[in-house]
Design a protein around this motif. Structure first.
Motif, PDB file in Angstrom:
ATOM      1  N   VAL A  75       0.837  -1.204   0.000  1.00  0.00           N
ATOM      2  CA  VAL A  75       0.000   0.000   0.000  1.00  0.00           C
ATOM      3  C   VAL A  75       0.875   1.258   0.000  1.00  0.00           C
ATOM      4  O   VAL A  75       0.638   2.185  -0.788  1.00  0.00           O
ATOM      5  CB  VAL A  75      -0.957  -0.001   1.218  1.00  0.00           C
ATOM      6  CG1 VAL A  75      -1.616   1.354   1.405  1.00  0.00           C
ATOM      7  CG2 VAL A  75      -1.996  -1.093   1.062  1.00  0.00           C
ATOM      8  N   VAL A  76       1.878   1.283   0.861  1.00  0.00           N
ATOM      9  CA  VAL A  76       2.756   2.455   0.934  1.00  0.00           C
ATOM     10  C   VAL A  76       3.510   2.635  -0.381  1.00  0.00           C
ATOM     11  O   VAL A  76       3.664   3.760  -0.871  1.00  0.00           O
ATOM     12  CB  VAL A  76       3.714   2.360   2.145  1.00  0.00           C
ATOM     13  CG1 VAL A  76       4.780   3.440   2.095  1.00  0.00           C
ATOM     14  CG2 VAL A  76       2.924   2.449   3.445  1.00  0.00           C
ATOM     15  N   ALA A  77       3.954   1.530  -0.980  1.00  0.00           N
ATOM     16  CA  ALA A  77       4.655   1.616  -2.272  1.00  0.00           C
ATOM     17  C   ALA A  77       3.748   2.229  -3.339  1.00  0.00           C
ATOM     18  O   ALA A  77       4.192   3.071  -4.133  1.00  0.00           O
ATOM     19  CB  ALA A  77       5.138   0.236  -2.705  1.00  0.00           C
ATOM     20  N   LYS A  78       2.479   1.840  -3.348  1.00  0.00           N
ATOM     21  CA  LYS A  78       1.542   2.399  -4.329  1.00  0.00           C
ATOM     22  C   LYS A  78       1.260   3.873  -4.058  1.00  0.00           C
ATOM     23  O   LYS A  78       1.135   4.670  -4.989  1.00  0.00           O
ATOM     24  CB  LYS A  78       0.249   1.587  -4.353  1.00  0.00           C
ATOM     25  CG  LYS A  78       0.442   0.239  -5.014  1.00  0.00           C
ATOM     26  CD  LYS A  78      -0.827  -0.547  -5.114  1.00  0.00           C
ATOM     27  CE  LYS A  78      -0.506  -1.896  -5.767  1.00  0.00           C
ATOM     28  NZ  LYS A  78      -1.648  -2.713  -5.986  1.00  0.00           N
ATOM     29  N   LEU A  79       1.167   4.241  -2.787  1.00  0.00           N
ATOM     30  CA  LEU A  79       0.960   5.648  -2.450  1.00  0.00           C
ATOM     31  C   LEU A  79       2.153   6.501  -2.873  1.00  0.00           C
ATOM     32  O   LEU A  79       1.985   7.602  -3.398  1.00  0.00           O
ATOM     33  CB  LEU A  79       0.701   5.808  -0.943  1.00  0.00           C
ATOM     34  CG  LEU A  79      -0.627   5.275  -0.426  1.00  0.00           C
ATOM     35  CD1 LEU A  79      -0.676   5.337   1.095  1.00  0.00           C
ATOM     36  CD2 LEU A  79      -1.792   6.039  -1.032  1.00  0.00           C
ATOM     37  N   VAL A  80       3.351   5.981  -2.661  1.00  0.00           N
ATOM     38  CA  VAL A  80       4.562   6.698  -3.059  1.00  0.00           C
ATOM     39  C   VAL A  80       4.616   6.814  -4.580  1.00  0.00           C
ATOM     40  O   VAL A  80       4.947   7.873  -5.124  1.00  0.00           O
ATOM     41  CB  VAL A  80       5.829   6.001  -2.503  1.00  0.00           C
ATOM     42  CG1 VAL A  80       7.090   6.511  -3.162  1.00  0.00           C
ATOM     43  CG2 VAL A  80       5.901   6.179  -0.991  1.00  0.00           C
ATOM     44  N   GLU A  81       4.268   5.729  -5.264  1.00  0.00           N
ATOM     45  CA  GLU A  81       4.238   5.723  -6.733  1.00  0.00           C
ATOM     46  C   GLU A  81       3.326   6.811  -7.286  1.00  0.00           C
ATOM     47  O   GLU A  81       3.641   7.452  -8.291  1.00  0.00           O
ATOM     48  CB  GLU A  81       3.717   4.359  -7.209  1.00  0.00           C
ATOM     49  CG  GLU A  81       4.601   3.625  -8.165  1.00  0.00           C
ATOM     50  CD  GLU A  81       4.016   2.242  -8.453  1.00  0.00           C
ATOM     51  OE1 GLU A  81       2.926   2.163  -9.068  1.00  0.00           O
ATOM     52  OE2 GLU A  81       4.655   1.259  -8.049  1.00  0.00           O
ATOM     53  N   ARG A  82       2.213   7.015  -6.622  1.00  0.00           N
ATOM     54  CA  ARG A  82       1.226   8.001  -7.071  1.00  0.00           C
ATOM     55  C   ARG A  82       1.543   9.413  -6.597  1.00  0.00           C
ATOM     56  O   ARG A  82       0.812  10.352  -6.915  1.00  0.00           O
ATOM     57  CB  ARG A  82      -0.164   7.605  -6.596  1.00  0.00           C
ATOM     58  CG  ARG A  82      -0.644   6.334  -7.257  1.00  0.00           C
ATOM     59  CD  ARG A  82      -2.010   5.950  -6.786  1.00  0.00           C
ATOM     60  NE  ARG A  82      -2.421   4.713  -7.423  1.00  0.00           N
ATOM     61  CZ  ARG A  82      -3.221   3.835  -6.884  1.00  0.00           C
ATOM     62  NH1 ARG A  82      -3.719   4.047  -5.694  1.00  0.00           N
ATOM     63  NH2 ARG A  82      -3.533   2.739  -7.530  1.00  0.00           N
ATOM     64  N   GLY A  83       2.578   9.551  -5.774  1.00  0.00           N
ATOM     65  CA  GLY A  83       2.965  10.878  -5.298  1.00  0.00           C
ATOM     66  C   GLY A  83       2.185  11.368  -4.096  1.00  0.00           C
ATOM     67  O   GLY A  83       2.310  12.519  -3.689  1.00  0.00           O
ATOM     68  N   TYR A  84       1.361  10.511  -3.512  1.00  0.00           N
ATOM     69  CA  TYR A  84       0.587  10.893  -2.332  1.00  0.00           C
ATOM     70  C   TYR A  84       1.488  10.818  -1.107  1.00  0.00           C
ATOM     71  O   TYR A  84       2.157   9.810  -0.884  1.00  0.00           O
ATOM     72  CB  TYR A  84      -0.610   9.950  -2.167  1.00  0.00           C
ATOM     73  CG  TYR A  84      -1.438  10.213  -0.936  1.00  0.00           C
ATOM     74  CD1 TYR A  84      -2.285  11.303  -0.879  1.00  0.00           C
ATOM     75  CD2 TYR A  84      -1.357   9.390   0.171  1.00  0.00           C
ATOM     76  CE1 TYR A  84      -3.050  11.561   0.241  1.00  0.00           C
ATOM     77  CE2 TYR A  84      -2.115   9.633   1.305  1.00  0.00           C
ATOM     78  CZ  TYR A  84      -2.958  10.722   1.330  1.00  0.00           C
ATOM     79  OH  TYR A  84      -3.697  10.973   2.452  1.00  0.00           O
ATOM     80  N   GLN A  85       1.504  11.858  -0.338  1.00  0.00           N
ATOM     81  CA  GLN A  85       2.328  11.944   0.863  1.00  0.00           C
ATOM     82  C   GLN A  85       3.780  11.541   0.568  1.00  0.00           C
ATOM     83  O   GLN A  85       4.223  10.445   0.933  1.00  0.00           O
ATOM     84  CB  GLN A  85       1.742  11.085   1.996  1.00  0.00           C
ATOM     85  CG  GLN A  85       0.390  11.536   2.461  1.00  0.00           C
ATOM     86  CD  GLN A  85      -0.054  10.853   3.750  1.00  0.00           C
ATOM     87  OE1 GLN A  85       0.701  10.168   4.415  1.00  0.00           O
ATOM     88  NE2 GLN A  85      -1.294  11.073   4.111  1.00  0.00           N
ATOM     89  N   PRO A  86       4.536  12.434  -0.061  1.00  0.00           N
ATOM     90  CA  PRO A  86       5.915  12.116  -0.457  1.00  0.00           C
ATOM     91  C   PRO A  86       6.803  11.672   0.706  1.00  0.00           C
ATOM     92  O   PRO A  86       7.750  10.911   0.507  1.00  0.00           O
ATOM     93  CB  PRO A  86       6.436  13.430  -1.051  1.00  0.00           C
ATOM     94  CG  PRO A  86       5.261  14.297  -1.251  1.00  0.00           C
ATOM     95  CD  PRO A  86       4.127  13.768  -0.443  1.00  0.00           C
ATOM     96  N   HIS A  87       6.480  12.102   1.915  1.00  0.00           N
ATOM     97  CA  HIS A  87       7.283  11.692   3.078  1.00  0.00           C
ATOM     98  C   HIS A  87       7.199  10.189   3.338  1.00  0.00           C
ATOM     99  O   HIS A  87       8.052   9.625   3.998  1.00  0.00           O
ATOM    100  CB  HIS A  87       6.842  12.463   4.322  1.00  0.00           C
ATOM    101  CG  HIS A  87       5.409  12.247   4.648  1.00  0.00           C
ATOM    102  ND1 HIS A  87       4.393  12.964   4.046  1.00  0.00           N
ATOM    103  CD2 HIS A  87       4.820  11.369   5.478  1.00  0.00           C
ATOM    104  CE1 HIS A  87       3.243  12.543   4.511  1.00  0.00           C
ATOM    105  NE2 HIS A  87       3.458  11.574   5.369  1.00  0.00           N
ATOM    106  N   LEU A  88       6.179   9.533   2.770  1.00  0.00           N
ATOM    107  CA  LEU A  88       6.070   8.080   2.940  1.00  0.00           C
ATOM    108  C   LEU A  88       7.205   7.341   2.233  1.00  0.00           C
ATOM    109  O   LEU A  88       7.466   6.179   2.528  1.00  0.00           O
ATOM    110  CB  LEU A  88       4.719   7.573   2.427  1.00  0.00           C
ATOM    111  CG  LEU A  88       3.512   7.895   3.294  1.00  0.00           C
ATOM    112  CD1 LEU A  88       2.236   7.405   2.635  1.00  0.00           C
ATOM    113  CD2 LEU A  88       3.655   7.315   4.681  1.00  0.00           C
ATOM    114  N   GLU A  89       7.871   8.032   1.327  1.00  0.00           N
ATOM    115  CA  GLU A  89       9.022   7.429   0.657  1.00  0.00           C
ATOM    116  C   GLU A  89      10.102   7.074   1.682  1.00  0.00           C
ATOM    117  O   GLU A  89      10.781   6.058   1.555  1.00  0.00           O
ATOM    118  CB  GLU A  89       9.576   8.384  -0.396  1.00  0.00           C
ATOM    119  CG  GLU A  89      10.475   7.711  -1.390  1.00  0.00           C
ATOM    120  CD  GLU A  89      10.750   8.590  -2.590  1.00  0.00           C
ATOM    121  OE1 GLU A  89      11.757   8.326  -3.242  1.00  0.00           O
ATOM    122  OE2 GLU A  89       9.976   9.518  -2.875  1.00  0.00           O
TER     123      GLU A  89
END
Length: 186
Positions: A155-169
């Motif tokens: 889930v976090v990988a997909k969120l990072v991929e989409r640019g949502y909440q860049p700090h999750l990277e």
């Protein structure tokens, strides 16, 4: 944050219990004990990563950004806006917004599984042949922990991929530092 600290404390207790059990066992059958140590280490890695994320992204980076914004504040209204922005940023990065609630639920479920693992370990004593009466339950809890943590990584990988909440990277990098999750979940 409190649940994270509680989980850290519980894992410390688990480590101490397993170490003591290893010293007290009079048999050469350490297979279950070894597996439990491995389970604990993986859980410890997850909790340490989460603590690192909280300290780095939520506390440290947010505070530095707040200090930078304070330099540009003019008057009491500006200070109030700056502080509100700081608090909102912390909530956002803490995954405490409505949009992030499902992700936070997964994190809380993972931490609950770690606490369950501790309870199961402490529920019984090692038998003479080196087996623990709750080993099967602890193995099941660990299996669920792996599933949930793998799901969280995805889930976090997909969120990072989409640019949502860049700090999750940062969380993603910390969680998968050695490539463990990317090898086992994709």
């Amino acid at each position: 944050m409190l649940q994270l600290k509680r989980t850290t404390w519980a894992l410390k207790e688990v480590g101490q219990r397993l170490k003591r059990s290893g010293h007290q066992m009079k048999t050469r059958s350490y297979e279950q004990l070894h597996k439990l140590h491995l389970f604990r280490r993986e859980m410890q890695h997850f909790v340490t990563v989460m603590e690192g994320y909280v300290v780095n992204q939520i506390i440290h980076v947010s505070w530095l950004e707040f200090q930078q914004q304070l330099k540009e504040v003019d008057g009491l209204d500006g200070l109030r806006e700056c502080h509100a922005s700081y608090l909102n940023r912390m909530l956002f990065r803490s995954l405490l917004t409505k949009k992030a609630a499902p992700v936070m639920k997964v994190v809380q479920d993972i931490l609950s599984l770690v606490l369950r693992f501790r309870t199961q370990l402490f529920s019984g004593h090692w038998r003479m042949r080196g087996s623990h009466p709750a080993f099967d339950h602890m193995s099941g809890t660990y299996k669920r922990f792996k599933e949930y943590s793998g799901f969280l990584f995805t889930v976090v990988a997909k969120l990072v991929e989409r640019g949502y909440q860049p700090h999750l990277e940062d969380l993603l990098l910390r969680l998968d530092f050695n490539g463990y999750y990317s090898q086992h979940t994709r």
